[in-house]
Structure formats: structure tokens, C-alpha cells
Design an enzyme around this catalytic site. Structure first.
Site, short mmCIF file in Angstrom:
data_model
loop_
_atom_site.label_atom_id
_atom_site.label_comp_id
_atom_site.label_asym_id
_atom_site.label_seq_id
_atom_site.Cartn_x
_atom_site.Cartn_y
_atom_site.Cartn_z
N CYS A 177 -16.86 -20.52 4.11
CA CYS A 177 -17.03 -20.52 2.65
C CYS A 177 -15.69 -20.59 1.93
O CYS A 177 -15.61 -21.10 0.80
CB CYS A 177 -17.73 -19.24 2.19
N ASP A 218 -20.96 -12.53 3.41
CA ASP A 218 -22.24 -11.87 3.70
C ASP A 218 -22.86 -12.31 5.01
O ASP A 218 -23.48 -11.51 5.71
CB ASP A 218 -23.21 -12.14 2.55
N CYS A 265 -17.67 -17.65 -1.35
CA CYS A 265 -18.76 -16.83 -0.83
C CYS A 265 -19.33 -15.90 -1.91
O CYS A 265 -18.63 -15.52 -2.84
CB CYS A 265 -18.30 -16.01 0.38
N ASP A 266 -20.57 -15.52 -1.70
CA ASP A 266 -21.45 -14.90 -2.68
C ASP A 266 -20.80 -14.05 -3.77
O ASP A 266 -20.84 -14.39 -4.95
CB ASP A 266 -22.49 -14.04 -1.95
N LYS A 267 -20.24 -12.88 -3.40
CA LYS A 267 -19.79 -11.93 -4.42
C LYS A 267 -18.51 -12.37 -5.10
O LYS A 267 -18.17 -11.88 -6.17
CB LYS A 267 -19.59 -10.53 -3.81
N GLU A 298 -27.88 -6.19 1.60
CA GLU A 298 -28.91 -7.23 1.70
C GLU A 298 -29.65 -7.06 3.03
O GLU A 298 -29.08 -6.59 4.00
CB GLU A 298 -28.27 -8.62 1.64
N SER A 320 -30.80 -11.22 0.48
CA SER A 320 -29.97 -12.41 0.44
C SER A 320 -30.68 -13.48 -0.36
O SER A 320 -31.92 -13.52 -0.43
CB SER A 320 -29.75 -12.91 1.87
#
Length: 573
Positions: free
Chosen positions: A55, A87, A128-130, A450, A476
Site C-alpha cells: 500500500c 490492516d 493504507c486505510d487509516k 476489525e 474491514s
């Protein structure tokens, strides 16, 4: 310095202007800057680049390309880095407790670097996500002219002549435990599912928040869906550097862009794409940074009437690359605006309104990914808010791709994810039950994990449509099935989820938006008198500090009061 920038009014004057700043300037000379370059506005270029996961591996390259655009626009780029917690690697074990807390650390670290070095503008890069909401939160908190750039998604893998993503690997683990996937097939799949650089390809949290970046106006139009390996990613980075200098000239700031209407637009785009339920956590957290009232119930209200029109994984067929090829986020917003589902008035980082940007888009009737709003996949959203006796502060469920929208069954209660996953692995879960995983909320976990490992294993075993799962933790963006998260108040705060016993009947109606515990008030009151708070295992360090400060999931699980408590904004120093 160009006459269009008056440095005497910019934050960087504190580190570069006047005889008293000679010591500070000596550091810039040490890095090879000239007197003319020191006299320019300083632009922070924040990268979440690292080697922790694909990512993030292209972010530093893109951030360095951004320098070219900043220089061309008359600024002085200053790159710095922040952390991520990825994640997909943190999933399914104690490492996931670090994920949500990393959002706050990312926002805090960007804030501190900008404050400490007095940067005048900001371009942020995340994968990536956060890291996506973390970067956008920092932009809103600081309120200097800013642009958000997504590093891009991974290309799909190929296995047995079909496109696959990392979610197929998680679900194959469940198939393997059920005896339906030989180890050699699982091993072969894991080696091809993620073929290179970029974030998870489906409409999971990273791509959902990348769509938010464009919908809310903080990213350049149609900049975020191009996959990470594409040459156009470098071009976007350069363009962002050039454009942030125009924003600095105009003094157009993130809080001028992110109005209540812009947040509503962003939530509707999440629903229209069948996006991650995590957006219901991150949008309120972003709103907190700029003093806009926008909690879980506001998110749910925006979701309620929005048609589901993008056929994206995990509920649909396609990945981010396919959406990019179909015309991107703006192609989606074109039909949404034509159908009256978006407000065209919010400003964007182009210096134009959202509606003006969309006017430049021509609808493509030949692509297969984005449906016309007149003929949606389903007439109402891919994501639904719930409320009821089990969740007075609300809960959230993704319904994209689901046929069954009601579920009622006896509770099977677990005090943590590990216990639930162990039961799933042993196939000790009865059809028709409602799995309850509690003490996984923001405070109780701590960290609001998650549950993809558990939900994917259920799906891999063929149980995904035969049970429901509720938690005060999160899911997720890759989760599918009847999975309800963000239940509030959380168990650690004595919410009703803490009082559930095995066998209690729980009723969920995602069409009506309700979630109820079928236990009478007197019985619940008696249980409450016997309830004792639980102590978690994190009694020092970052997760302890997070647990002490974190608020309700309804308000974004934030750790500080936000813009409403401000006495001044950094950008105005």
C-alpha cells in the site's frame, strides 16, 4: 520571492524572515538551499511511505515527484514521513489494536511537524486505510492550503482465470479450515493475490476514503482511482504540487472546502459505491477537526436515500482499476448529480465548485462498472445505519450485495475476537445464531479492531449468509455478510451489548434501520446491577493513552475536542 506570496503573513516567516532568524536559516543553507529558495513559501509534503506493505511502497516516489510541482509553482517543498499500520498484516491478532490508534498518531505527527517547522501549505500522500483519514484530519486541523493524494490501488491478481484480491485469501483460509481448499491451492493463491504495489483493490476502506477525498473536494478530480503502478500517478503528484501553490495564492483552505454539504456528498458517494463501514467512523472524525456537526446518525441519514450504483468488490464484481477505466469517481458523481443526489455548491481544491468540476465530465454509457442512477443496482444504499435497544448510539452495516436484510436469532457471546475465531475454526457455530463479539470497542479493546479474519473465515466455510455478527469493534471494508459494527455505547462503557447473555434473541432489520435486544427492561436492569467493568491488558503506552482519551464511535472515536474548542487555528499564526 514572487510578488503573489507575501511571506510576512505566512507561518514560515517565523523560521526564515528577519535577522533574528539567522540560526534557523543556517539549517536551510546546510541542506543546500539558496537565499532565494529560503525566501519562498515552505510547503510540507507528508508521506506515509514505508516498506510495511505494498500500500505504501510507492508513496515516497510520488511525494518526491510532488516537489517538482511545488518548485514550479514558486514554493519550497519540505518532505517528511509518518507511520502507518497496515490492516491486512495487522488483521486477526493483537496487532489490529494499533490500527485505529495509528489514525490519531498520523494526524498528530503531521500536525506537529507542520507546527514545529512552520510550513505554509501541505500536500499529503497516503495508501493504507487509516493513513487516508489521518492525513485529511491533519489538513483540516491545521487549515493551511492543502491537497490530499492517494497512492493508488493494487492491480488485481489472477488465480484460476479470475481476478482475485487479498480478501479471496482471507476467505480461502475459511475454506481450508472447512476442508474445501487444499493447502497447495491456498499457498498458490497467496502468492498471486497481490501482484505488486498499491492498496487493496476492492471498495474496501482505502479506496472508500480515496473516493471521499475526491467527493469532499480535498483531492484533484479523478486523481485517486488510478492504480499505483500507472505512470499517471506521478503526473497527479506533480499536478498536486503545482495546484497547492495556487491554493496558497488564493488562500483557499480545507475548512472552506469541507462544509456540512461536502460531508453529506462524501457520505452519499460511500453509499453509492457500497463502500466501507469505516467511513462512518472517519467522516465524523474529519468533521470534528473543522467544527462541523456530522456524527454517525448524520452519516446514516445521507446513506438512507442514496442508490447503490457502483458494482465493486466485495459486494460486486469489479475493483478500483475497473472504476478508473470506467471514468473514476467523477463519472459516478456525474450521474449522482444529474439525479439530484449531490449538492453542486461546495468548493474544491481546483478553485471551482464540485458542480463546475462535474460539468467537464461526459457520461460514458458503455462502461459496465457504474450504473445510471435511473437504473441502480439497488434503490437505496450499500451502507445502512441502525439504531435500537441494543445500540442506542447507533451501529452500521454494509448491505451491498446482500439479499437478506432481516435477521433474528439467539446470541452466541464472545468476550474478544480470538475466542470467536477459535470457535469458527472448530466449526462450533450454529446456523441461525447472532455472534456477539464485545469489549472490542475504541476504549474496551482498546483500539476497536476489525474482524475480517473471523468474517472471512465464516464466509469461506459457507456460513456467511447463515449467521449474523455484531460487535462494538469494527469491520474491514472487505467484510461481507450480515455484519454489524460500531455498536454503541460499547461494552466497556456499560452499553446494552455488555449485558447480552447466550441465547438472548437479537433482531436486526437493515431495511427499517433497527437493531434490538429482545430482553425486558426489568431483566436488563438486574443484569446491570451485577455488571462490572473489565480491565484490558494495556495499562501503559500508546494504547493506554488512546483508551483514556477516546470518545464514542458515534462521534468518530476521536481523542480531542476538535475545532469547536479552538482559540486559534495554526494557519492564522
Amino acid at each position: 520571492m514572487s510578488a503573489k506570496f507575501d511571506k510576512s503573513k505566512l507561518p514560515s516567516r517565523f523560521v526564515s524572515v528577519g535577522p533574528e532568524r539567522a540560526p534557523q536559516r543556517s539549517y536551510y543553507y546546510a541542506m543546500g538551499l539558496t537565499e532565494e529558495e529560503i525566501a519562498r513559501p515552505f510547503v510540507g509534503v507528508a508521506s506515509a511511505g514505508n516498506d510495511s506493505a505494498p500500500c505504501n511502497t510507492m508513496l515516497d516516489f510520488q511525494a518526491d515527484a510532488c516537489r517538482e510541482g511545488v518548485n514550479a509553482g514558486g514554493g519550497m517543498p519540505r518532505r517528511f514521513n509518518t507511520i502507518t499500520v497496515t490492516d491486512g498484516i495487522a488483521m486477526g491478532h493483537q496487532g489490529m489494536k494499533s490500527s485505529l490508534a495509528s489514525r490519531e498518531v498520523i494526524a498528530d505527527s503531521v500536525e506537529l511537524s507542520v507546527r514545529g517547522h512552520c510550513y505554509d501549505a501541505l500536500v499529503t500522500f497516503a495508501g493504507c486505510d487509516k493513513s487516508l483519514p489521518g492525513m485529511m484530519m491533519a489538513m483540516l486541523r491545521l487549515n493551511v492550503p492543502s491537497i490530499f493524494v492517494y497512492g493508488g490501488s493494487i492491480l488485481p491478481g489472477r488465480f484460476h482465470d479470475r481476478d482475485v484480491t487479498v480478501v479471496d485469501v482471507f476467505e480461502a483460509v475459511g475454506q481450508h479450515s472447512a476442508g474445501n481448499c487444499p493447502l497447495k491451492d491456498l499457498t498458490a493463491l497467496e502468492k498471486v493475490a497481490c501482484p505488486g504495489h498499491g492498496a487493496c483493490g476492492g471498495q474496501f476502506t482505502a479506496n472508500t476514503m480515496a473516493c471521499v477525498g475526491e467527493a469532499i473536494g480535498l483531492s484533484l478530480p479523478n486523481s485517486n482511482m488510478a492504480p499505483a503502478p500507472y505512470k499517471s500517478r506521478e503526473e497527479v503528484a506533480i499536478a498536486a504540487g503545482e495546484q497547492v501553490m495556487k491554493l496558497l495564492e488564493l488562500n483557499l483552505r480545507p475548512r472552506d472546502i469541507c462544509t456540512k454539504a461536502a460531508f453529506e456528498n462524501a457520505a452519499k458517494v460511500v453509499a453509492a459505491t457500497g463502500g466501507s463501514t469505516n467511513a462512518a467512523l472517519h467522516l465524523p472524525a474529519m468533521a470534528n477537526e473543522c467544527g462541523v456537526d456530522f456524527d454517525l446518525f448524520d452519516v446514516a441519514e445521507s446513506f438512507k436515500s442514496t442508490p447503490y450504483i457502483a458494482d465493486l468488490k466485495p459486494g460486486g464484481q469489479y475493483v478500483a482499476k475497473d472504476m478508473h477505466d470506467a471514468g473514476g469517481v467523477y463519472m459516478l458523481m456525474k450521474t449522482m448529480l444529474d439525479g439530484g443526489f449531490l449538492d453542486p455548491e461546495p468548493m474544491t481544491v481546483t478553485g471551482k465548485t464540485l458542480g463546475e468540476n462535474i460539468e467537464e465530465i461526459t457520461w460514458n454509457p458503455d462502461q459496465k462498472v457504474i450504473y445510471d442512477v435511473k437504473a441502480p443496482i439497488t434503490p437505496t444504499g450499500g451502507v445502512v445505519g441502525l439504531k435500537g435497544s441494543l445500540a442506542p448510539e447507533g451501529a452500521i452495516v454494509k448491505v451491498a450485495g446482500m439479499e437478506r436484510l432481516q435477521f433474528s436469532g439467539p446470541a452466541r457471546v464472545f468476550e474478544c475476537e480470538e475466542d470467536a475465531y477459535a470457535a469458527v475454526e472448530k466449526r462450533d457455530i450454529a446456523e441461525g445464531c447472532v455472534i456477539v463479539i464485545r469489549y472490542e470497542g475504541p476504549k474496551g479493546g482498546p483500539g476497536m479492531r476489525e474482524m475480517l479474519a473471523t468474517t472471512a473465515a465464516l464466509y469461506g466455510q459457507g456460513m456467511g449468509v447463515k449467521v449474523a455478527l455484531i460487535t462494538d469493534g469494527r469491520f474491514s471494508g472487505a467484510t461481507r455478510g450480515f455484519c454489524i459494527g460500531h455498536v454503541g455505547p460499547e461494552a466497556a462503557d456499560g452499553g446494552p451489548i455488555a449485558l447480552i447473555n447466550d441465547g438472548d434473541i437479537i433482531s436486526i432489520d437493515a431495511e427499517a434501520g433497527t437493531i434490538d435486544l429482545q430482553v425486558d427492561a426489568a431483566e436488563l436492569a438486574e443484569r446491570r446491577t451485577n455488571w462490572q467493568p473489565r480491565q484490558n491488558d494495556y495499562q501503559s503506552g500508546t494504547l493506554w493513552r488512546f483508551a483514556q482519551n477516546v470518545g464514542s464511535a458515534k462521534d468518530g472515536a476521536v481523542t480531542h475536542p476538535g475545532a469547536k474548542a479552538e482559540t486559534h487555528v495554526y494557519a492564522d499564526i
